[in-house]
Design an enzyme around this catalytic site. Sequence first.
Site, PDB file in Angstrom:
ATOM      1  N   HIS A   1      73.701 -26.910 101.690  1.00 18.39           N
ATOM      2  CA  HIS A   1      74.399 -25.730 101.182  1.00 18.39           C
ATOM      3  C   HIS A   1      73.426 -24.824 100.450  1.00 18.39           C
ATOM      4  CE1 HIS A   1      74.595 -28.929  98.153  1.00 18.39           C
ATOM      5  NE2 HIS A   1      74.510 -27.972  97.238  1.00 18.39           N
TER       6      HIS A   1
ATOM      7  N   HIS B   1      73.180 -21.957  97.447  1.00 17.89           N
ATOM      8  CA  HIS B   1      73.841 -21.334  96.293  1.00 17.89           C
ATOM      9  C   HIS B   1      73.528 -19.844  96.323  1.00 17.89           C
ATOM     10  CE1 HIS B   1      74.497 -25.149  93.882  1.00 17.89           C
ATOM     11  NE2 HIS B   1      73.547 -25.556  94.704  1.00 17.89           N
TER      12      HIS B   1
ATOM     13  N   ASP C   1      81.793 -21.972  93.727  1.00 15.47           N
ATOM     14  CA  ASP C   1      81.399 -23.232  93.111  1.00 15.47           C
ATOM     15  C   ASP C   1      82.406 -23.587  92.017  1.00 15.47           C
ATOM     16  OD1 ASP C   1      78.393 -24.826  92.848  1.00 15.47           O
ATOM     17  OD2 ASP C   1      79.874 -25.141  91.262  1.00 15.47           O
ATOM     18  N   ILE C   2      82.728 -24.870  91.915  1.00 14.31           N
ATOM     19  CA  ILE C   2      83.742 -25.310  90.942  1.00 14.31           C
ATOM     20  C   ILE C   2      83.218 -25.223  89.501  1.00 14.31           C
ATOM     21  CG2 ILE C   2      83.237 -27.809  90.872  1.00 14.31           C
ATOM     22  CD1 ILE C   2      86.299 -28.219  91.330  1.00 14.31           C
TER      23      ILE C   2
ATOM     24  N   GLY D   1      67.275 -31.754  92.864  1.00 16.47           N
ATOM     25  CA  GLY D   1      68.517 -31.471  92.145  1.00 16.47           C
ATOM     26  C   GLY D   1      69.747 -31.439  93.030  1.00 16.47           C
TER      27      GLY D   1
HETATM   28  P1  5GP Z   1      73.817 -29.215  94.434  1.00 20.71           P
HETATM   29  O1  5GP Z   1      73.668 -29.788  93.059  1.00 20.71           O
HETATM   30  O2  5GP Z   1      74.000 -30.330  95.462  1.00 20.71           O
HETATM   31  O3  5GP Z   1      72.763 -28.247  94.835  1.00 20.71           O
HETATM   32  O4  5GP Z   1      75.152 -28.356  94.404  1.00 20.71           O
HETATM   33  C1  5GP Z   1      76.406 -28.902  94.505  1.00 20.71           C
HETATM   34  C2  5GP Z   1      77.371 -27.913  93.901  1.00 20.71           C
HETATM   35  O5  5GP Z   1      78.680 -28.261  94.301  1.00 20.71           O
HETATM   36  C3  5GP Z   1      77.371 -27.899  92.368  1.00 20.71           C
HETATM   37  O6  5GP Z   1      77.007 -26.602  91.903  1.00 20.71           O
HETATM   38  C4  5GP Z   1      78.804 -28.272  92.003  1.00 20.71           C
HETATM   39  O7  5GP Z   1      79.303 -27.555  90.885  1.00 20.71           O
HETATM   40  C5  5GP Z   1      79.559 -27.960  93.268  1.00 20.71           C
HETATM   41  N1  5GP Z   1      80.745 -28.777  93.467  1.00 20.71           N
HETATM   42  C6  5GP Z   1      80.847 -30.110  93.277  1.00 20.71           C
HETATM   43  N2  5GP Z   1      82.086 -30.538  93.599  1.00 20.71           N
HETATM   44  C7  5GP Z   1      82.769 -29.439  94.003  1.00 20.71           C
HETATM   45  C8  5GP Z   1      84.109 -29.245  94.472  1.00 20.71           C
HETATM   46  O8  5GP Z   1      84.917 -30.172  94.583  1.00 20.71           O
HETATM   47  N3  5GP Z   1      84.468 -27.974  94.800  1.00 20.71           N
HETATM   48  C9  5GP Z   1      83.596 -26.916  94.693  1.00 20.71           C
HETATM   49  N4  5GP Z   1      84.053 -25.719  95.042  1.00 20.71           N
HETATM   50  N5  5GP Z   1      82.324 -27.072  94.271  1.00 20.71           N
HETATM   51  C10 5GP Z   1      81.917 -28.316  93.938  1.00 20.71           C
END
Ligand code: 5GP
Length: 114
Positions: free
Chosen positions: A100, A102, A29-30, A93
């Site tokens: 995906h 986590h 994760d970034i 969230g």
């Molecule tokens: P969500 O909030 O949809 O459950 O998780 C999305 C995740 O993607 C977040 O934890 C966010 O930090 C990660 N993320 C967003 N943009 C990027 C990116 O460009 N590269 C990577 N590796 N992770 C990303």
Amino acid sequence: MDCLFCKIVSGEIPARKVFEDEVAIAFHDIHPQAPVHLLILPRKHVASLAQMGGTDEDKILLGHLLDSVIRIAVEQRLANGYRTVINTGKAGGQTVDHLHLHLLGGRAMEWPPG
Ligand code: 5GP
Ligand code: ZN
């Protein structure tokens, strides 16, 4: 389709990959929320868990994703435990609309989540 994670799957956008097979990929994760914070996702675009329809194909895909988590957790030496999260939809969230999981580890997790 303008999907960030599809672009990572295709290689158009770089990511620090830790695992890939014919069905799934995993990368860091970034914005890591723990010493280990990986994202595991299907190569094929599925918007969220809510779009999984209960077909045999979906069940196999979901099983494959969880099986990948188990193997990655071993590789990442998370024998003390880890957390697996799937944010679904706006109230759940979810910020990237490509299914995906986590995988968070390397520190003690708290409950309840925010
Ligand atoms: P969500 O909030 O949809 O459950 O998780 C999305 C995740 O993607 C977040 O934890 C966010 O930090 C990660 N993320 C967003 N943009 C990027 C990116 O460009 N590269 C990577 N590796 N992770 C990303
Ligand atoms: Zn996608």
